[in-house]
Design a protein around this motif. Structure first.
Motif, PDB file in Angstrom:
ATOM      1  N   PRO A 182       0.969  -1.218  -0.132  1.00 45.20           N
ATOM      2  CA  PRO A 182      -0.058   0.021  -0.081  1.00 45.20           C
ATOM      3  C   PRO A 182       0.886   1.280  -0.019  1.00 45.20           C
ATOM      4  O   PRO A 182       2.159   1.316   0.717  1.00 45.20           O
ATOM      5  CB  PRO A 182      -0.934  -0.268   1.333  1.00 45.20           C
ATOM      6  N   PHE A 183       0.390   2.357  -0.708  1.00 50.12           N
ATOM      7  CA  PHE A 183       1.113   3.549  -0.643  1.00 50.12           C
ATOM      8  C   PHE A 183       0.231   4.864  -0.013  1.00 50.12           C
ATOM      9  O   PHE A 183       0.725   5.881  -0.383  1.00 50.12           O
ATOM     10  CB  PHE A 183       1.511   3.774  -2.128  1.00 50.12           C
ATOM     11  N   ARG A 184      -0.598   4.374   0.702  1.00 46.10           N
ATOM     12  CA  ARG A 184      -1.551   5.423   1.252  1.00 46.10           C
ATOM     13  C   ARG A 184      -0.551   6.377   2.222  1.00 46.10           C
ATOM     14  O   ARG A 184      -0.774   7.552   1.963  1.00 46.10           O
ATOM     15  CB  ARG A 184      -2.638   4.631   2.287  1.00 46.10           C
ATOM     16  N   ASP A 185       0.393   5.878   3.027  1.00 43.82           N
ATOM     17  CA  ASP A 185       1.023   6.732   3.608  1.00 43.82           C
ATOM     18  C   ASP A 185       2.417   7.121   3.218  1.00 43.82           C
ATOM     19  O   ASP A 185       3.023   7.925   3.707  1.00 43.82           O
ATOM     20  CB  ASP A 185       0.996   6.129   5.081  1.00 43.82           C
ATOM     21  N   THR A 186       2.851   6.515   2.010  1.00 46.65           N
ATOM     22  CA  THR A 186       3.899   6.571   1.311  1.00 46.65           C
ATOM     23  C   THR A 186       4.164   7.921   0.231  1.00 46.65           C
ATOM     24  O   THR A 186       5.228   8.585   0.324  1.00 46.65           O
ATOM     25  CB  THR A 186       4.288   5.363   0.526  1.00 46.65           C
ATOM     26  N   LEU A 187       2.989   7.936  -0.398  1.00 43.23           N
ATOM     27  CA  LEU A 187       2.983   9.112  -1.351  1.00 43.23           C
ATOM     28  C   LEU A 187       1.890  10.029  -1.046  1.00 43.23           C
ATOM     29  O   LEU A 187       0.806   9.803  -0.538  1.00 43.23           O
ATOM     30  CB  LEU A 187       2.552   8.599  -2.818  1.00 43.23           C
ATOM     31  N   ASN A 188       2.182  11.298  -1.443  1.00 44.61           N
ATOM     32  CA  ASN A 188       1.175  12.336  -1.262  1.00 44.61           C
ATOM     33  C   ASN A 188       0.044  12.521  -2.253  1.00 44.61           C
ATOM     34  O   ASN A 188       0.334  11.437  -3.348  1.00 44.61           O
ATOM     35  CB  ASN A 188       1.635  13.681  -0.779  1.00 44.61           C
ATOM     36  N   SER A 189      -1.084  13.005  -2.585  1.00 42.39           N
ATOM     37  CA  SER A 189      -1.988  13.109  -3.165  1.00 42.39           C
ATOM     38  C   SER A 189      -1.474  13.606  -4.545  1.00 42.39           C
ATOM     39  O   SER A 189      -2.077  13.054  -5.749  1.00 42.39           O
ATOM     40  CB  SER A 189      -3.166  14.117  -2.611  1.00 42.39           C
ATOM     41  N   GLU A 190      -0.664  14.499  -4.661  1.00 44.41           N
ATOM     42  CA  GLU A 190       0.003  15.035  -6.116  1.00 44.41           C
ATOM     43  C   GLU A 190       0.781  13.897  -6.669  1.00 44.41           C
ATOM     44  O   GLU A 190       0.471  13.561  -8.023  1.00 44.41           O
ATOM     45  CB  GLU A 190       0.773  16.206  -5.890  1.00 44.41           C
ATOM     46  N   GLN A 191       1.333  13.127  -5.920  1.00 39.50           N
ATOM     47  CA  GLN A 191       2.015  11.944  -6.544  1.00 39.50           C
ATOM     48  C   GLN A 191       1.208  10.828  -6.965  1.00 39.50           C
ATOM     49  O   GLN A 191       1.437  10.357  -8.104  1.00 39.50           O
ATOM     50  CB  GLN A 191       3.001  11.504  -5.402  1.00 39.50           C
ATOM     51  N   LYS A 192       0.150  10.585  -6.047  1.00 36.96           N
ATOM     52  CA  LYS A 192      -0.795   9.560  -6.609  1.00 36.96           C
ATOM     53  C   LYS A 192      -1.630  10.156  -8.115  1.00 36.96           C
ATOM     54  O   LYS A 192      -1.594   9.277  -8.691  1.00 36.96           O
ATOM     55  CB  LYS A 192      -1.739   9.081  -5.497  1.00 36.96           C
ATOM     56  N   ALA A 193      -1.818  11.262  -8.001  1.00 34.47           N
ATOM     57  CA  ALA A 193      -2.507  11.812  -9.182  1.00 34.47           C
ATOM     58  C   ALA A 193      -1.854  11.819 -10.305  1.00 34.47           C
ATOM     59  O   ALA A 193      -1.944  11.432 -11.465  1.00 34.47           O
ATOM     60  CB  ALA A 193      -2.794  13.332  -9.021  1.00 34.47           C
ATOM     61  N   ALA A 194      -0.039  11.578 -10.124  1.00 28.33           N
ATOM     62  CA  ALA A 194       0.657  11.841 -11.289  1.00 28.33           C
ATOM     63  C   ALA A 194       0.780  10.321 -11.397  1.00 28.33           C
ATOM     64  O   ALA A 194       0.910  10.231 -12.915  1.00 28.33           O
ATOM     65  CB  ALA A 194       1.945  12.362 -10.728  1.00 28.33           C
ATOM     66  N   LEU A 195       0.759   9.556 -10.749  1.00 32.32           N
ATOM     67  CA  LEU A 195       0.947   8.169 -11.077  1.00 32.32           C
ATOM     68  C   LEU A 195      -0.256   7.595 -11.855  1.00 32.32           C
ATOM     69  O   LEU A 195      -0.234   7.010 -12.770  1.00 32.32           O
ATOM     70  CB  LEU A 195       1.155   7.538  -9.846  1.00 32.32           C
ATOM     71  N   ILE A 196      -1.720   8.006 -11.469  1.00 29.72           N
ATOM     72  CA  ILE A 196      -2.994   7.624 -12.136  1.00 29.72           C
ATOM     73  C   ILE A 196      -2.537   8.313 -13.836  1.00 29.72           C
ATOM     74  O   ILE A 196      -2.889   7.613 -14.605  1.00 29.72           O
ATOM     75  CB  ILE A 196      -3.751   8.432 -11.560  1.00 29.72           C
ATOM     76  N   LYS A 197      -2.142   9.444 -13.828  1.00 28.31           N
ATOM     77  CA  LYS A 197      -1.801  10.019 -15.214  1.00 28.31           C
ATOM     78  C   LYS A 197      -1.036   8.967 -16.012  1.00 28.31           C
ATOM     79  O   LYS A 197      -1.407   8.895 -17.198  1.00 28.31           O
ATOM     80  CB  LYS A 197      -1.447  11.399 -14.948  1.00 28.31           C
ATOM     81  N   VAL A 198      -0.048   8.612 -15.346  1.00 27.08           N
ATOM     82  CA  VAL A 198       0.901   7.720 -16.352  1.00 27.08           C
ATOM     83  C   VAL A 198       0.313   6.432 -16.385  1.00 27.08           C
ATOM     84  O   VAL A 198       0.442   5.971 -17.544  1.00 27.08           O
ATOM     85  CB  VAL A 198       2.302   7.216 -15.283  1.00 27.08           C
ATOM     86  N   ILE A 199      -0.418   5.981 -15.544  1.00 23.90           N
ATOM     87  CA  ILE A 199      -0.986   4.613 -15.822  1.00 23.90           C
ATOM     88  C   ILE A 199      -2.119   4.828 -16.909  1.00 23.90           C
ATOM     89  O   ILE A 199      -2.198   3.897 -17.702  1.00 23.90           O
ATOM     90  CB  ILE A 199      -1.743   4.223 -14.471  1.00 23.90           C
ATOM     91  N   ARG A 200      -2.976   5.953 -17.030  1.00 17.59           N
ATOM     92  CA  ARG A 200      -3.885   6.116 -17.846  1.00 17.59           C
ATOM     93  C   ARG A 200      -3.305   6.388 -19.354  1.00 17.59           C
ATOM     94  O   ARG A 200      -3.661   6.115 -20.370  1.00 17.59           O
ATOM     95  CB  ARG A 200      -4.510   7.433 -17.720  1.00 17.59           C
ATOM     96  N   GLY A 201      -2.044   6.932 -19.317  1.00 22.46           N
ATOM     97  CA  GLY A 201      -1.224   7.015 -20.527  1.00 22.46           C
ATOM     98  C   GLY A 201      -0.787   5.789 -21.355  1.00 22.46           C
ATOM     99  O   GLY A 201      -0.591   5.599 -22.398  1.00 22.46           O
ATOM    100  N   PHE A 202      -0.809   4.778 -20.237  1.00 24.98           N
ATOM    101  CA  PHE A 202      -0.562   3.473 -21.020  1.00 24.98           C
ATOM    102  C   PHE A 202      -1.560   2.792 -21.920  1.00 24.98           C
ATOM    103  O   PHE A 202      -1.675   2.005 -22.656  1.00 24.98           O
ATOM    104  CB  PHE A 202      -0.027   2.159 -19.957  1.00 24.98           C
ATOM    105  N   GLY A 203      -2.780   3.367 -21.469  1.00 25.98           N
ATOM    106  CA  GLY A 203      -4.055   3.115 -22.250  1.00 25.98           C
ATOM    107  C   GLY A 203      -4.430   3.905 -23.372  1.00 25.98           C
ATOM    108  O   GLY A 203      -5.482   3.771 -23.928  1.00 25.98           O
ATOM    109  N   GLY A 204      -3.724   5.006 -23.498  1.00 23.42           N
ATOM    110  CA  GLY A 204      -3.757   5.995 -24.531  1.00 23.42           C
ATOM    111  C   GLY A 204      -4.745   7.254 -24.170  1.00 23.42           C
ATOM    112  O   GLY A 204      -5.350   7.942 -25.040  1.00 23.42           O
ATOM    113  N   ARG A 205      -4.954   7.329 -22.992  1.00 26.06           N
ATOM    114  CA  ARG A 205      -5.782   8.386 -22.527  1.00 26.06           C
ATOM    115  C   ARG A 205      -4.998   9.469 -21.882  1.00 26.06           C
ATOM    116  O   ARG A 205      -4.213   9.618 -21.657  1.00 26.06           O
ATOM    117  CB  ARG A 205      -6.933   7.871 -21.239  1.00 26.06           C
TER     118      ARG A 205
END
Length: 108
Positions: A85-108
């Motif tokens: 779990p990364f709940r306490d490891t990453l802040n909300s901006e970092q998590k949002a950046a990861l979501i953007k990267v993950i979405r990028g793999f799907g072409g979104r």
């Protein structure tokens, strides 16, 4: 003299905090640091750890369509299966950046 020192110290601290707060989060670097070892740099989980741990293939159109950003955030926070779990490891901006990267793999 002590007032000048205090002013300079406060200015330096303010500058440091402002710079840190305004710094952009590098999503690809975070992904490489925290995710790529299992999900691979391509997002396809086509490396030995990905195969061993049945890591999610982020390039799957079906998975990308099925998952909302909140679903992905929940998995980042809680760590499904063997993923930590990364709940306490990453802040909300970092998590949002990861979501953007993950979405990028799907072409979104």
């Amino acid at each position: 003299m002590p007032r000048l020192f205090v002013r300079r110290a406060l200015f330096g601290a303010t500058l440091l905090l402002t710079t840190a707060a305004g710094a952009a989060v590098d999503g690809p670097a975070l992904y490489k640091e925290h995710c790529a070892k299992c999900h691979a740099e391509t997002g396809q989980a086509d490396n030995w750890r990905g195969y061993l741990y049945f890591a999610r293939n982020f390039t799957s159109p079906a998975w990308q369509k099925k998952m909302s950003d909140n679903d992905i955030l929940e998995q980042i926070n809680d760590g499904p299966r063997i993923m930590p779990p990364f709940r306490d490891t990453l802040n909300s901006e970092q998590k949002a950046a990861l979501i953007k990267v993950i979405r990028g793999f799907g072409g979104r």
